[in-house]
Design an enzyme around this catalytic site. Structure first.
Site, PDB file in Angstrom:
ATOM      1  N   ARG A 143       0.843  -1.186   0.000  1.00  0.00           N
ATOM      2  CA  ARG A 143       0.000   0.000   0.000  1.00  0.00           C
ATOM      3  C   ARG A 143       0.889   1.251   0.000  1.00  0.00           C
ATOM      4  O   ARG A 143       2.026   1.210   0.463  1.00  0.00           O
ATOM      5  CB  ARG A 143      -0.907   0.010   1.227  1.00  0.00           C
ATOM      6  CG  ARG A 143      -1.813  -1.207   1.339  1.00  0.00           C
ATOM      7  CD  ARG A 143      -2.588  -1.190   2.643  1.00  0.00           C
ATOM      8  NE  ARG A 143      -3.451  -2.359   2.782  1.00  0.00           N
ATOM      9  CZ  ARG A 143      -3.086  -3.503   3.361  1.00  0.00           C
ATOM     10  NH1 ARG A 143      -1.867  -3.618   3.865  1.00  0.00           N
ATOM     11  NH2 ARG A 143      -3.930  -4.526   3.443  1.00  0.00           N
ATOM     12  N   LYS A 167      -1.473  -2.849   8.135  1.00  0.00           N
ATOM     13  CA  LYS A 167      -2.559  -2.459   9.023  1.00  0.00           C
ATOM     14  C   LYS A 167      -2.450  -3.197  10.351  1.00  0.00           C
ATOM     15  O   LYS A 167      -2.115  -4.375  10.394  1.00  0.00           O
ATOM     16  CB  LYS A 167      -3.907  -2.767   8.361  1.00  0.00           C
ATOM     17  CG  LYS A 167      -4.198  -1.907   7.129  1.00  0.00           C
ATOM     18  CD  LYS A 167      -5.544  -2.241   6.542  1.00  0.00           C
ATOM     19  CE  LYS A 167      -5.879  -1.342   5.344  1.00  0.00           C
ATOM     20  NZ  LYS A 167      -7.188  -1.671   4.754  1.00  0.00           N
ATOM     21  N   HIS A 236      -2.893   2.460  -6.098  1.00  0.00           N
ATOM     22  CA  HIS A 236      -3.508   1.191  -5.698  1.00  0.00           C
ATOM     23  C   HIS A 236      -3.640   0.225  -6.874  1.00  0.00           C
ATOM     24  O   HIS A 236      -3.744  -0.985  -6.682  1.00  0.00           O
ATOM     25  CB  HIS A 236      -4.875   1.440  -5.071  1.00  0.00           C
ATOM     26  CG  HIS A 236      -5.244   0.434  -4.026  1.00  0.00           C
ATOM     27  ND1 HIS A 236      -4.586   0.344  -2.811  1.00  0.00           N
ATOM     28  CD2 HIS A 236      -6.173  -0.553  -4.018  1.00  0.00           C
ATOM     29  CE1 HIS A 236      -5.113  -0.633  -2.096  1.00  0.00           C
ATOM     30  NE2 HIS A 236      -6.069  -1.192  -2.803  1.00  0.00           N
ATOM     31  N   ARG A 239      -1.064  -2.350  -6.878  1.00  0.00           N
ATOM     32  CA  ARG A 239      -1.368  -3.451  -5.967  1.00  0.00           C
ATOM     33  C   ARG A 239      -2.273  -4.484  -6.647  1.00  0.00           C
ATOM     34  O   ARG A 239      -2.040  -5.683  -6.570  1.00  0.00           O
ATOM     35  CB  ARG A 239      -2.033  -2.872  -4.724  1.00  0.00           C
ATOM     36  CG  ARG A 239      -2.305  -3.852  -3.606  1.00  0.00           C
ATOM     37  CD  ARG A 239      -2.683  -3.050  -2.355  1.00  0.00           C
ATOM     38  NE  ARG A 239      -3.265  -3.883  -1.316  1.00  0.00           N
ATOM     39  CZ  ARG A 239      -2.558  -4.585  -0.446  1.00  0.00           C
ATOM     40  NH1 ARG A 239      -1.245  -4.588  -0.510  1.00  0.00           N
ATOM     41  NH2 ARG A 239      -3.151  -5.296   0.490  1.00  0.00           N
ATOM     42  N   HIS A 262      -3.168  -9.573   3.329  1.00  0.00           N
ATOM     43  CA  HIS A 262      -4.581  -9.714   3.679  1.00  0.00           C
ATOM     44  C   HIS A 262      -4.749 -10.799   4.733  1.00  0.00           C
ATOM     45  O   HIS A 262      -4.172 -11.879   4.611  1.00  0.00           O
ATOM     46  CB  HIS A 262      -5.418 -10.077   2.446  1.00  0.00           C
ATOM     47  CG  HIS A 262      -5.618  -8.935   1.499  1.00  0.00           C
ATOM     48  ND1 HIS A 262      -6.176  -7.739   1.887  1.00  0.00           N
ATOM     49  CD2 HIS A 262      -5.338  -8.809   0.169  1.00  0.00           C
ATOM     50  CE1 HIS A 262      -6.234  -6.920   0.844  1.00  0.00           C
ATOM     51  NE2 HIS A 262      -5.726  -7.539  -0.199  1.00  0.00           N
ATOM     52  N   TYR A 271      -9.542 -11.822  -7.296  1.00  0.00           N
ATOM     53  CA  TYR A 271      -8.629 -11.772  -8.435  1.00  0.00           C
ATOM     54  C   TYR A 271      -8.782 -12.989  -9.338  1.00  0.00           C
ATOM     55  O   TYR A 271      -8.402 -12.952 -10.504  1.00  0.00           O
ATOM     56  CB  TYR A 271      -7.186 -11.647  -7.948  1.00  0.00           C
ATOM     57  CG  TYR A 271      -6.917 -10.333  -7.262  1.00  0.00           C
ATOM     58  CD1 TYR A 271      -6.839  -9.149  -7.987  1.00  0.00           C
ATOM     59  CD2 TYR A 271      -6.787 -10.264  -5.882  1.00  0.00           C
ATOM     60  CE1 TYR A 271      -6.626  -7.937  -7.353  1.00  0.00           C
ATOM     61  CE2 TYR A 271      -6.571  -9.048  -5.238  1.00  0.00           C
ATOM     62  CZ  TYR A 271      -6.491  -7.891  -5.982  1.00  0.00           C
ATOM     63  OH  TYR A 271      -6.286  -6.685  -5.351  1.00  0.00           O
TER      64      TYR A 271
END
Length: 299
Positions: A143, A167, A236, A239, A262, A271
């Site tokens: 990110r 995160k 993004h 990514r 993730h 995806y």
């Protein structure tokens, strides 16, 4: 109780009992405030007809996923009021929400990525920095916020990996390719020394020697893509691009999940739909019986 008092109690509930993140809480409260501005009515007097009118307004002015989120905010709010004995029923309970639409991620093709990276050929300190930055962005799929917070010691050029803090301060180790290693090494040894004005362990700095911001990176990307004619490119998309390219290259979903950081593999499974769309397009372009008239003419 006044609307403001009820909203304050709900705010305390979200923070203390539900322990929601600040952005999540603010999103809920903003949705409720919007509802209040439209109807100008005490929350405890809202009836099902009011809820239906609001729903109709949302359907006419917002996309499906936004409608879904805003209705969810109102349902949760009235669930709280019902539980606390402030109202006798939830006026939003009977509203049927349409299924959330799956929005496929937009990505750049390998050719577009290479076209962009190859356009970063300049040899000034800032141009060398830009090449290193975007090579790393495509190599890792990190990110932009993760990129701006990278420290010098987070990148191991000898072992060819980068330590990314994502995160929730969760860390992951992601490999980097030889091209990215070479560009980062060049930036670190040449450009960064000319850009820094004070001691800092931040890897990528701006022309004043300060930490680059997300807005700064977006502006750099926008300026360059406009110059070379690439449209609607965002950081993004890099990514999304690496995820799609890895999947098309045969990478396992677990690997892609680990690279992107993730926590839930279902987030990555979208995806596979992108890959299936590519498969169908290639199939329809190449299989002779999808163009039967042309096939019959040539055989």
């Amino acid at each position: 109780m006044s609307n403001q008092e009820l909203l304050q109690e709900y705010n305390d509930y979200l923070v203390i009992e539900r322990q929601y993140a600040i952005n999540t809480k603010l999103s809920y409260l903003q949705d409720i405030n919007q509802f209040n501005e439209l109807l100008q009515k005490d929350y405890i007097l809202i009836e099902q007809e009011d809820a239906k009118k609001y729903y109709q307004y949302l359907r006419e002015n917002y996309k499906n996923n936004t409608v879904l989120r805003k209705l969810s905010s109102m349902k949760s709010f009235y669930f709280f009021l019902l539980k606390e004995g402030k109202v006798k029923n939830n006026p939003f309970k009977q509203l049927t929400m349409s299924k959330k639409q799956v929005i496929l991620p937009k990505y750049l093709s390998y050719k577009e990525i290479m076209y962009f990276l190859d356009s970063l050929e300049g040899q000034s300190p800032l141009e060398i920095r830009n090449r290193a930055m975007f090579e790393l962005l495509y190599a890792t799929g990190m990110r932009v916020s993760e990129l701006t917070n990278l420290k010098i010691n987070d990148v191991n050029l000898d072992e060819r990996f980068v330590l990314i803090t994502g995160k929730g301060n969760k860390q992951r180790i992601v490999p980097i390719n030889e091209v990215a290693v070479s560009c980062i090494d060049k930036y670190y040894k040449i450009s960064r020394l000319k850009l820094i004005k004070k001691q800092t362990n931040i890897l990528f700095v701006n022309k004043n020697g300060d930490q680059l911001t997300r807005q700064g990176i977006y502006k750099i990307l926008k300026t360059k893509t406009n110059e070379i004619g690439l449209k609607d490119v965002t950081p993004h998309k890099f990514r999304h691009s690496i995820a799609t390219h890895l999947l098309n290259g045969g990478a396992d979903l677990k690997i892609i999940q680990e690279v992107l950081g993730h926590s839930d593999i279902s987030t990555v499974q979208i995806y596979t739909k992108v890959s299936q769309d590519k498969l169908m397009k290639e199939y329809n372009n190449c299989h002779p019986l999808t163009k039967k008239e042309e096939y019959d003419k040539n055989h």
